[in-house]
Scaffold this motif. Structure first.
Motif, short mmCIF file in Angstrom:
data_model
loop_
_atom_site.label_atom_id
_atom_site.label_comp_id
_atom_site.label_asym_id
_atom_site.label_seq_id
_atom_site.Cartn_x
_atom_site.Cartn_y
_atom_site.Cartn_z
N ILE A 71 0.84 -1.20 0.00
CA ILE A 71 0.00 0.00 0.00
C ILE A 71 0.88 1.26 0.00
CG2 ILE A 71 -1.64 1.35 1.36
CD1 ILE A 71 -2.86 -1.34 2.29
N ARG A 74 2.18 2.40 -3.25
CA ARG A 74 1.20 3.04 -4.13
C ARG A 74 0.89 4.46 -3.70
NH1 ARG A 74 -2.38 -1.59 -6.57
NH2 ARG A 74 -0.96 -3.34 -6.31
N ALA A 76 -0.65 5.65 -1.23
CA ALA A 76 -2.03 5.86 -0.75
C ALA A 76 -2.00 6.30 0.70
CB ALA A 76 -2.83 4.58 -0.90
N LYS A 77 -2.99 7.09 1.09
CA LYS A 77 -3.12 7.55 2.46
C LYS A 77 -4.33 6.91 3.15
CE LYS A 77 0.43 10.32 2.36
NZ LYS A 77 1.64 9.98 3.15
N LEU A 83 -8.95 -0.72 -2.89
CA LEU A 83 -7.49 -0.74 -2.85
C LEU A 83 -6.98 -2.01 -2.17
CD1 LEU A 83 -4.70 0.56 -3.20
CD2 LEU A 83 -5.10 1.80 -1.04
#
Length: 550
Positions: A71, A74, A76-77, A83
């Motif tokens: 993760i 990527r 992403a937060k 996801l």
């Protein structure tokens, strides 16, 4: 060096009941927060379900850290269900899944077109529907693009680069045709050979044409010189005629240099690797799993010959226990003589493909898991005579399509991607065509140990790779759909060019491109086994070519 703390996701066997499901949720949420991530409630439920299965195998800690690391890659937060599913699916793939996803077939009519703007000096990859019926302007554009792609690559070669130090020019300067008028002395020119009048050949570039005199021409490079080929010429213009002193093929450019000049996105014809990060990831997977990839390639598989079917059965039996199975590429012609035009020809062709289907089905694993690609030959049914030619029509191949799970009927030519490698498959009698239509006899190396046939094959390979085109021949000898000429271009060079030629087997490695001819299977039951990633050593991959016979 940094260290990473492993957070326990679930209690080990035998811990107290105070570690309830609620405390597990809190602990997991806290772990995500400590890594700068926020996980939605629905995604957390899905994650705990996944980890509970891993916990049975005592791998939950490793699984959680692997998921979080993926993760983070990527950028992403916030972690949602979508996801999370994507990440888990990526991590769950095994080597076979990766290898299958790395294999991609691209037919000629689906291929995007690389265009070069000579004025702006820019490349563009264009996806647009094209017709088989072109207009006169399409023919002009076809030759103009062939010339422009070679011209820009020539100007980037060192000998044609102007020198910045000393104010002098490079080793050579290209002279446009229009600048020959009234200027004596030897000149270097780049142009395409065209036949304007019967038996009279001209050198043509974007500025004009000039009549050629080959009477004293000397070939400086290997290869064939044919009408519609682009050549470098050294000569002198006298009374409107260019007397050729030396002539040769344009300097070639290897694949990596071409991609660097064009840009990765404009060479991504498969729409699969458009960024450097994706390229690096694909290379890592290639080095991990690529050695399993194998292509078994046969040409002239005459199904009307009982001996061919007998030999195919032996071959299938030999590969039936392989895991993973190779990709079988069968190139035409699929009958020893054209049959589609005869009174019962269609029925006969259908029966021959039925026989092949029955043979493959004798090996259940190959029938269900094996991948077959069928590339038509010049005499096979369908729209023949013009390149690129379409697949063999469904009418003739219904049994193969219905009973062989992974059977693909491709165009001629077609391309395949295997991880980062590009492979081109083409069925044509290149050597014989080029010999018939050459304007100058190719150079003969008497000191070379290779036979005359091997030397001619080498000339043919060098011609099409130097020209960056599969058929740099007069259109009368090799007709082409004008709007689809780009499907025959070889710029950038592929990693492998596999040509089903009518001559004996050959292999050449030219400017990092593997050029291979498996030879006619029906003649000597020869075929080739090609491994794009035959060996991985020091973060580099090396291909492997093996000629086989049954």
């Amino acid at each position: 060096m940094t260290t990473q703390t492993t957070h326990p996701a679930f209690p080990k066997c035998g811990t107290s009941t105070m570690n309830s499901a609620a405390s597990v949720r809190k602990r997991t949420t806290r772990i995500f927060k400590s890594r700068g991530l926020t996980i939605q409630s629905s995604a957390l439920d899905a994650l705990l379900n996944v980890l509970s299965r891993e916990d049975q195998a005592h791998n939950s800690d490793d699984a959680l850290n692997a998921i979080i690391s993926e993760i983070k890659l990527r950028n992403a937060k916030v972690v949602n269900v979508s996801l999370l599913e994507e990440v888990v699916a990526e991590l769950s793939r095994n080597g076979r899944d990766v290898t299958e996803e790395a294999l991609q077939l691209l037919n000629a009519y689906q291929m995007p077109r690389l265009e070069y703007d000579s004025m702006r000096k820019t490349f563009t990859l264009v996806n647009s529907k094209k017709s088989l019926i072109g207009e006169a302007s399409d023919k002009v554009d076809m030759f103009a693009q062939r010339y422009a792609l070679i011209h820009q690559r020539i100007l980037r070669q060192d000998i044609f680069q102007p020198k910045l130090v000393g104010g002098g020019g490079g080793t050579h300067v290209l002279t446009p045709v229009e600048s020959l008028l009234g200027r004596g002395g030897k000149k270097f020119l780049l142009g395409m050979i065209v036949q304007v009048e019967e038996g009279k050949y001209y050198l043509e570039d974007r500025t004009g044409q000039v009549l050629l005199d080959f009477s004293q021409a000397s070939l400086l490079t290997d290869g064939f010189v044919t009408e519609n080929s682009v050549v470098l010429v050294e000569g002198e213009a006298v009374d409107g005629v260019l007397h050729v002193h030396h002539i040769g093929s344009p300097l070639v450019e290897n694949r990596s240099s071409a991609i660097q000049a064009i840009g990765l996105q404009n060479t991504d014809i498969f729409s699969s690797i458009s960024s450097l990060s994706e390229l690096e990831k694909e290379r890592q997977q290639e080095m991990t799993y690529g050695e399993d990839g194998m292509f078994v390639v046969l040409s002239d598989v005459h199904l009307d010959n009982p001996s061919v079917l007998d030999k195919l059965e032996i071959m299938f039996d030999g590969y039936s226990d392989f895991s993973p199975l190779p990709v079988f590429v069968f190139m035409g012609n699929f009958t020893s003589k054209p049959l589609s035009a005869s009174s019962n020809g269609a029925t006969a062709i259908i029966s021959y493909f039925d026989d092949l289907t029955s043979l493959i089905c004798k090996f259940p694993k190959i029938a269900s898991e094996g991948r077959f690609v069928f590339v038509p030959g010049p005499n096979d049914p369908g729209m023949t005579g013009v390149l690129p030619r379409g697949p063999i029509p469904n009418y003739f191949t219904g049994s193969v399509r219905s009973k062989i799970k992974h059977a693909f009927f491709a165009t001629n030519p077609c391309r395949m991607r295997f991880f980062t490698k590009e492979l081109v498959f083409f069925r044509d009698d290149l050597v014989s065509k080029m010999r018939r239509h050459t304007l100058l006899q190719p150079r003969h190396d008497e000191e070379c140990d290779a036979s005359m046939q091997k030397q001619l094959s080498r000339h043919a390979v060098k011609t099409i790779l130097d020209q960056s085109h599969l058929s740099p021949l007069p259109l009368t000898a090799s007709p082409i759909y004008w709007q689809h000429d780009h499907a025959l271009r070889l710029y950038p060079l592929p990693d492998a060019l596999i040509v089903g030629d009518g001559v004996e087997q050959y292999y050449e490695n030219y400017e990092e491109c593997d050029a291979i001819n498996p030879g006619p299977f029906s003649a000597g039951f020869n075929f080739v086994v090609y491994r794009p990633v035959g060996e991985v050593k020091e973060n580099e991959t090396k291909s492997d070519v093996e000629f086989s016979q049954i």
